[in-house]
Structures are given as structure tokens and as C-alpha cells.
Write an enzyme that holds these catalytic residues in place. Structure first.
Site, short mmCIF file in Angstrom:
data_model
loop_
_atom_site.label_atom_id
_atom_site.label_comp_id
_atom_site.label_asym_id
_atom_site.label_seq_id
_atom_site.Cartn_x
_atom_site.Cartn_y
_atom_site.Cartn_z
N THR A 32 36.54 49.52 45.80
CA THR A 32 35.41 50.27 46.36
C THR A 32 35.92 51.59 46.91
O THR A 32 36.83 51.61 47.74
CB THR A 32 34.78 49.42 47.49
N GLN A 105 32.83 45.06 37.82
CA GLN A 105 32.76 43.98 38.81
C GLN A 105 31.35 43.94 39.41
O GLN A 105 30.91 44.90 40.04
CB GLN A 105 33.77 44.17 39.93
N HIS A 177 32.04 38.94 41.14
CA HIS A 177 32.78 39.02 42.41
C HIS A 177 32.48 37.77 43.24
O HIS A 177 31.44 37.69 43.91
CB HIS A 177 32.36 40.28 43.16
N ASN A 180 36.43 37.35 48.72
CA ASN A 180 36.45 38.22 49.90
C ASN A 180 35.28 38.09 50.88
O ASN A 180 34.96 39.02 51.61
CB ASN A 180 36.58 39.69 49.47
N TYR A 182 32.02 37.66 50.31
CA TYR A 182 30.69 38.17 49.94
C TYR A 182 29.80 37.02 49.45
O TYR A 182 30.17 35.86 49.56
CB TYR A 182 30.86 39.32 48.93
N ARG A 229 36.30 36.60 39.97
CA ARG A 229 37.33 36.77 40.98
C ARG A 229 37.06 35.83 42.15
O ARG A 229 35.93 35.76 42.64
CB ARG A 229 37.34 38.21 41.48
N ASN A 237 35.90 38.42 56.43
CA ASN A 237 34.49 38.37 56.83
C ASN A 237 34.07 36.96 57.23
O ASN A 237 33.01 36.47 56.80
CB ASN A 237 33.60 38.91 55.70
N ALA A 297 46.34 38.83 42.07
CA ALA A 297 46.28 40.10 42.81
C ALA A 297 46.71 39.86 44.24
O ALA A 297 46.58 38.75 44.76
CB ALA A 297 44.85 40.64 42.81
N GLY A 298 47.18 40.94 44.87
CA GLY A 298 47.43 40.87 46.30
C GLY A 298 48.87 41.12 46.67
O GLY A 298 49.71 40.22 46.58
N GLY A 299 49.14 42.37 47.04
CA GLY A 299 50.46 42.71 47.55
C GLY A 299 51.53 42.84 46.49
O GLY A 299 52.72 42.89 46.82
N GLY A 320 46.04 47.11 43.34
CA GLY A 320 45.00 47.85 44.05
C GLY A 320 45.54 49.13 44.64
O GLY A 320 45.48 50.21 44.04
C1 LIG Z 1 40.14 50.65 49.15
C2 LIG Z 1 39.97 49.22 48.73
C3 LIG Z 1 38.79 48.84 48.13
C4 LIG Z 1 38.62 47.54 47.66
N1 LIG Z 1 37.47 47.19 47.01
C5 LIG Z 1 37.35 45.98 46.41
C6 LIG Z 1 36.23 45.67 45.59
O1 LIG Z 1 35.31 46.47 45.36
N2 LIG Z 1 36.19 44.44 45.05
C7 LIG Z 1 37.17 43.51 45.25
O2 LIG Z 1 37.10 42.41 44.71
N3 LIG Z 1 38.25 43.79 46.00
C8 LIG Z 1 38.38 45.01 46.55
N4 LIG Z 1 39.52 45.32 47.26
C9 LIG Z 1 40.66 44.40 47.23
C10 LIG Z 1 41.61 44.81 46.09
O3 LIG Z 1 41.01 44.62 44.83
C11 LIG Z 1 42.93 44.01 46.12
O4 LIG Z 1 42.67 42.66 45.97
C12 LIG Z 1 43.69 44.27 47.41
O5 LIG Z 1 43.82 45.66 47.65
C13 LIG Z 1 45.07 43.66 47.38
O6 LIG Z 1 45.81 44.17 46.30
P1 LIG Z 1 46.94 45.30 46.54
O7 LIG Z 1 47.92 44.72 47.49
O8 LIG Z 1 47.51 45.51 45.16
O9 LIG Z 1 46.27 46.50 47.07
C14 LIG Z 1 39.67 46.60 47.81
C15 LIG Z 1 40.84 46.99 48.45
C16 LIG Z 1 41.02 48.27 48.89
C17 LIG Z 1 42.32 48.67 49.54
#
Ligand SMILES: Cc1cc2nc3c(=O)[nH]c(=O)nc-3n(C[C@H](O)[C@H](O)[C@H](O)COP(=O)(O)O)c2cc1C
Length: 377
Positions: A32, A105, A177, A180, A182, A229, A237, A297-299, A320
């Protein structure tokens, strides 16, 4: 110089995801960015996505809301109106012109909203009437209205129509989606879902809404174009679960019935949005139970991403924040080049350029010298 010796980089190996031939495994995460003014995608989004496109690379578009009750943040894109579908088209075309594969998404925030975003100032909808107390970012969310059982098919239909619209806009598929905290996650998690009808209570009942969305979307556009996802381990949340292992496994197995293309899961180590922690839980049992393509995903950084692929813990690795700051991330992974640092303060600002399309690419001289060093061994 002798014959080029290619470094073996597991992330930069081809992968066949259903009918899609990917040339590497570095995926753009749904992100986002709040730059779709009035919930309509904008011309500056074209450059942002085009910059992050590679031939045979998979991109997942930012969360895109399925209806006017799905909004919880300013300037996030939607896909329920013709105007939005038309506005997505040039963005999708630009990604396709560079050979990318682009999934949309589709998103409903549920209770992560307030009356200011809702049509006629009504309360946000959810599985529950309990409000979010601890939001990710300190935002104030309104007390939601619990959906009646009879209303649920209408919300499922909104996802179906959004998927249809995504196809019309030219996307290659959709990602539902379900993560997270939602709307879909508000049904999945026992800390949120306090329903007494067939959508609440047992694990099977809590998963029903998610699976009915999967079924409807798959019927509409074909399961071979559908991903989902999930984040069973995360509590964003106020959406924790007392038994995330069981929830994740149940969903992974149940999804097999629909033959969807992929399952995309957030690592347990991402307990909060943004920080990774040491953690003994693992996605491997879910990976083993799901028969389609598995995305994590994640980190992730370069080394653990390569390891995840090399050890067969995942087919594809989703990036991300690193992809925000490094539009040419796959190239940097391939060359073992340094990464630009991301600037958190511009993640969600509305400027069409700053922090959005102004992160630098490697230049040709860097690329040539890194390739040379590498090939010398
Ligand atoms: C700026 C930002 C916007 C995000 N928007 C979404 C989103 O629209 N949908 C979603 O499923 N996750 C969203 N996330 C979570 C990311 O998709 C991802 O899971 C998270 O950043 C962890 O991955 P990373 O460590 O590679 O950044 C967002 C994260 C960030 C930082």
C-alpha cells in the site's frame, strides 16, 4: 576473459508457476503506497510498477479494495468501479510491455476503518462488533457492525466482482488478501471472531468465509489465476489466534480442494509489522501440506531468501521494503550488489515521486564492474 561463470543464485533460477513461466523467484510484495488519489489509480503508478518489472518476474499489486465499504486508509486504489478498472489498464499494460506477470491483491479492511471512510458515515463491517484497540500505527478505528449471516454472500460477491474487474483490467490473476488482520483474517482468527453462526466457533466455521471467497473467485476467473495471502501467526490489528499452527495447516489443506495457483504466507517471525523476531515456529508444515506454489514473505534479505529456495522451503520469496527502495532488486540479488536503504517516512505519503519512483537503480558502470569481479571468481 574466459567463458562466463555464473554464480549460482537460487533466487535467480526459473520456476514454472502453473501456466506462468517465471525467470526468477524474487517477487514484489503487495505494498500500500497511498498514492491512488480518490481511490483511483494514477498515471504516476505506471512508472512505479514499470520500474519494478523484469521479464518473467512476478509482481503483486498493492491492496486494492473490492467495494466502498472496504476502505480504511486514504488514497488506496479500488477496483469496483469502471473508472478504477480503466485507470488500472495502462499500469497493467506497462508491466506486460516489460514482460512481467501481474497479480492484483483484492482487499477488504473490515473493521480496520472508521466512519470517515465509509459510505454515508456508517460503521465499518466485520465478523464481530469488537473494535480494534491496538492498531498498527496508532490510528483510531471505529466500533464495527457485525455482518449478519444473510449479508455474507453479498460480501463474497464483491470479491468475485473485483476479480472479474481485475481480469478486465488485464491482470494475470488475483491474490485474495486474507492476512494482516483485515476482513478475511477477522473471520479466521479466534481472538476476533466471536460469531455463533456457521461462520464462527469451530476452526472449520471460522475458515468458511475465506474458503467461500476462494471458491467464488476461482469460479469466476479460474483457480489457475488465484492466490491467497495468509498470516496465521501474526496478530496485527488485534487479530491473534490461540493456535496458529492448526489454523495454518487447516487452511493449507483445505485450499488444495480448490486447486488454486498459490498460497502466500507471512513468516511467523514477523510478529509485528516491520520487526522480525527470533522464533521457533515455521511455515514448513504448511508448505508440505499445500500442493500448489508456495510463497513466503517477511523480513527476507538475500541470503535467507536463497536458503529458502535452496532448502525447498518455498518456491518464491516475496520482498516488500527492500523492493520499495530497490526498483532493480532482482538484478541486485543476482549480482550480489548492495541494497539502497528504505525511507520509512515516505512509505505512505502521497507525493507522486518522492520516496516512490526516485530510488536509484544500479548504473551500467556498477553492473559491469560487479559482473567482472564476479566472473573473475
Ligand atoms: C509500506 C507497506 C505497505 C504494505 N501494504 C501491504 C498491502 O497492501 N497488502 C499486504 O498484504 N501487505 C502489505 N504490507 C506488508 C508487506 O507486503 C510485507 O509482508 C512486509 O513488508 C514484510 O516484508 P518485508 O520484510 O520484505 O518488507 C505492507 C508493508 C509495507 C512496509
Amino acid at each position: 576473459m574466459g567463458k562466463e561463470q555464473k554464480l549460482h543464485v537460487p533466487l535467480i533460477t526459473p520456476y514454472k508457476m502453473g501456466n506462468f513461466k517465471l525467470s526468477h523467484r524474487v517477487v514484489l510484495a503487495p505494498l500500500t503506497r497511498m498514492r491512488s488519489y480518490g481511490n483511483v489509480p494514477q498515471p504516476h503508478n505506471i512508472l512505479y510498477y514499470a520500474q519494478r518489472t523484469t521479464r518473467g518476474g512476478l509482481l503483486i499489486a498493492e491492496g486494492t479494495v473490492v467495494s466502498d465499504t472496504g476502505i480504511g486508509y486514504p488514497n488506496i486504489p479500488g477496483i469496483w468501479k469502471k473508472e478504477q478498472v480503466e485507470a488500472w489498464k495502462p499500469i497493467v499494460d506497462a508491466v506486460h510491455a516489460k514482460g512481467g506477470i501481474f497479480f492484483c491483491q483484492i482487499w477488504h479492511v473490515g473493521r480496520v476503518s472508521n466512519t470517515g471512510f465509509q459510505p454515508n458515515g456508517q460503521a465499518p463491517i466485520s465478523s464481530t462488533d469488537k473494535p480494534v484497540i491496538h492498531s498498527n500505527d496508532g490510528s483510531h478505528f471505529w466500533q464495527p457492525r457485525r455482518l449478519s449471516t444473510e449479508e455474507i454472500p453479498h460480501i463474497i460477491n464483491d470479491f468475485r466482482l473485483a476479480a472479474k474487474n481485475a481480469m478486465e483490467a488485464g491482470f494475470d490473476g488475483v491474490e485474495i488478501h486474507g492476512a494482516n488482520g483485515y476482513l478475511i483474517d477477522q473471520f479466521l482468527k479466534d481472538q476476533v471472531n466471536d460469531r455463533t453462526d456457521e461462520y464462527g466457533g469451530s476452526l472449520e466455521n471460522r475458515c468458511r468465509f475465506a474458503l467461500e471467497v476462494v471458491e467464488a473467485v476461482s469460479e469466476e476467473i479460474g483457480a489457475d489465476r488465484v492466490g491467497i495471502r495468509l498470516s496465521p501467526f501474526a496478530g496485527y490489528n488485534d487479530s491473534g489466534d490461540s493456535n496458529p499452527e492448526a489454523l495454518g495447516l487447516y487452511m493449507a489443506k483445505a485450499l488444495n480442494k480448490y486447486g488454486i495457483l498459490y498460497l502466500h504466507v507471512i513468516e511467523p517471525r514477523m510478529k509485528t509489522l516491520g520487526e522480525k523476531v527470533k522464533c521457533s515456529q515455521s511455515l514448513v508444515p504448511m508448505r508440505k501440506s499445500f500442493s500448489g506454489t508456495f510463497l513466503v514473505a517477511g523480513g527476507y534479505e538475500r541470503e535467507d531468501g536463497n536458503n529458502a529456495v535452496a532448502k525447498n522451503h518455498a518456491d518464491l520469496v516475496v520482498y516488500g521494503r527492500l523492493f520499495i527502495a530497490n526498483p532493480d532488486l532482482p538484478k541486485r540479488v543476482e549480482l550480489d550488489a548492495p541494497f539502497n536503504k528504505y525511507d520509512r517516512s515516505t512509505f505512505y505519503t502521497s507525493d507522486p515521486v518522492v520516496g516512490y519512483t526516485d530510488y536509484p537503480f544500479l548504473d551500467e558502470t556498477d553492473i559491469a564492474s560487479m559482473s567482472y569481479q564476479r566472473n573473475r571468481g
